[in-house]
Design an enzyme around this catalytic site. Structure first.
Site, PDB file in Angstrom:
ATOM      1  N   SER A 116       0.949  -1.247  -0.243  1.00 18.14           N
ATOM      2  CA  SER A 116       0.176  -0.003  -0.348  1.00 18.14           C
ATOM      3  C   SER A 116       1.324   1.382  -0.255  1.00 18.14           C
ATOM      4  O   SER A 116       1.318   1.511  -0.898  1.00 18.14           O
ATOM      5  CB  SER A 116      -0.969  -0.024   0.644  1.00 18.14           C
ATOM      6  OG  SER A 116      -1.837   1.104   1.055  1.00 18.14           O
ATOM      7  N   GLU A 214      -1.733  -2.560  -8.242  1.00 19.30           N
ATOM      8  CA  GLU A 214      -3.024  -3.188  -7.369  1.00 19.30           C
ATOM      9  C   GLU A 214      -3.353  -1.689  -6.963  1.00 19.30           C
ATOM     10  O   GLU A 214      -2.558  -1.368  -7.217  1.00 19.30           O
ATOM     11  CB  GLU A 214      -1.967  -3.935  -6.303  1.00 19.30           C
ATOM     12  CG  GLU A 214      -1.543  -3.213  -5.095  1.00 19.30           C
ATOM     13  CD  GLU A 214      -2.255  -2.575  -4.411  1.00 19.30           C
ATOM     14  OE1 GLU A 214      -3.521  -2.807  -4.062  1.00 19.30           O
ATOM     15  OE2 GLU A 214      -1.368  -2.443  -3.831  1.00 19.30           O
ATOM     16  N   HIS A 280      -5.313  -5.093  -1.463  1.00  9.22           N
ATOM     17  CA  HIS A 280      -5.840  -5.053  -0.831  1.00  9.22           C
ATOM     18  C   HIS A 280      -6.674  -6.228  -0.541  1.00  9.22           C
ATOM     19  O   HIS A 280      -7.951  -5.690  -1.217  1.00  9.22           O
ATOM     20  CB  HIS A 280      -6.223  -4.103  -0.376  1.00  9.22           C
ATOM     21  CG  HIS A 280      -5.028  -2.195  -0.120  1.00  9.22           C
ATOM     22  ND1 HIS A 280      -4.551  -1.528  -1.334  1.00  9.22           N
ATOM     23  CD2 HIS A 280      -5.097  -2.003   0.635  1.00  9.22           C
ATOM     24  CE1 HIS A 280      -4.023  -0.990  -1.067  1.00  9.22           C
ATOM     25  NE2 HIS A 280      -4.140  -1.257   0.767  1.00  9.22           N
TER      26      HIS A 280
END
Length: 309
Positions: A116, A214, A280
């Site tokens: 992230s 992602e 995620h």
């Protein structure tokens, strides 16, 4: 910044009884969730040290970023610590990048693990020190009791065994967006952070690489804008392949995101495969960055060499 040439430095594999550090470069975790995640690491046989500034928030004021940098440096400087796991994502990892001692990391290689917002540091550390870094589930956000799936726990296994990892449709129903076979080192991570890094010393280098992408909770038009930005910046000019992880959007947005990805990658001259269990999602499988991998599409499969020795 320099490095990013030649053989990447692989950290040593973990063994039961090893001491590992938990730090929070992107923001303080919830104490209860962190303790639950630490319990999961302890069940793996690891002894956990919590960074001095893990719970520092805005009250730390001007010292906040320096405190987070200090926790990174302390973990790498301590010879008894074998791995550095990030507690959770958040915001602000990019601010640490210019302040990190990459020579310290190069001379004291160890596992650095997160995803992230930590994408920025995964790329910065990999480029600056030549150290393999790891995109994988974090302690408070992914190993707490609610998110602690067998898949998330299994992501840590290759850190102990040193085994290579193969992803195919037995783990997640992969789909082909563009055909072919590509071989190269894996780079990348969160799309927003990759886009934010463009034009900086920490931007992702994709020549001869397989690019991981992602994202979470971004609408289709934003994903389209960011992919277009990367394309116009030359990111896709010399890639060997693209692997698409989870994009974790609301149900009504899923079809629009899928259409954006299909339209963007359908005519690519390199292989593109989607729906990998990275990012995620749960399971959120661990991926070493900087190691070689083979991406193929008949059938869709990704084989990744070990990130540890």
């Amino acid at each position: 910044m320099k490095k990013e040439a030649g053989t990447m430095i692989k950290p040593n594999a973990l063994r039961k009884g090893d001491k590992v550090a938990v730090i929070a470069p992107a923001g303080p975790p919830d104490r209860v969730l962190l303790n639950q995640g630490i319990a999961a690491l302890e069940e793996m046989g690891l002894n956990v040290f919590i960074g001095r500034h893990v719970f520092d928030g805005e009250e730390a004021g001007a010292h906040l970023i320096q405190n987070r940098v200090d926790d990174v440096h302390a973990a790498f400087r301590d010879p008894s610590i074998r791995a550095v796991f990030c507690a959770n994502g958040g915001y602000g990892s990019a601010k640490l990048a210019p302040m990190l001692d990459y020579q310290l990391m190069e001379h004291n290689p160890k596992i650095f693990w997160g995803y992230s917002d930590l994408t920025y540091l995964l790329e910065a550390i990999r480029k600056g020190s030549g150290l393999v870094t790891f995109h994988g589930p974090m302690v408070a956000s992914d190993l707490n009791e609610a998110q602690r799936t067998s898949g998330n726990i299994a992501s840590f296994s290759p850190l102990f065994t040193g085994e290579s990892v193969t992803f195919d449709s037995s783990k997640s129903q992969l789909f082909k967006l563009a055909p072919g076979t590509g071989t190269g080192r894996i780079v990348g991570g969160n799309l927003t952070l990759l886009t934010n890094g463009m034009g900086t010393p920490y931007q992702v280098e994709t020549s001869g690489a397989i690019l991981l992408i992602e994202e979470v909770a971004e609408p289709a038009f934003r994903i389209d804008l960011m992919l277009t930005h990367l394309k116009q910046a030359g990111v896709f000019d010399q890639v060997e392949g693209v692997i698409l992880g989870n994009f974790q959007v609301e149900q009504e947005e899923e079809a629009r995101v899928s259409q954006v990805l299909e339209d963007f990658f359908a005519s690519s001259p390199f292989p593109v495969v989607g729906n990998f269990p990275f990012g995620h999602c749960s399971p959120n499988c661990g991926i070493p960055l900087g190691v070689n991998a083979i991406l193929s599409t008949s059938p869709p499969q990704l084989v990744i060499e070990s990130g540890v020795v």
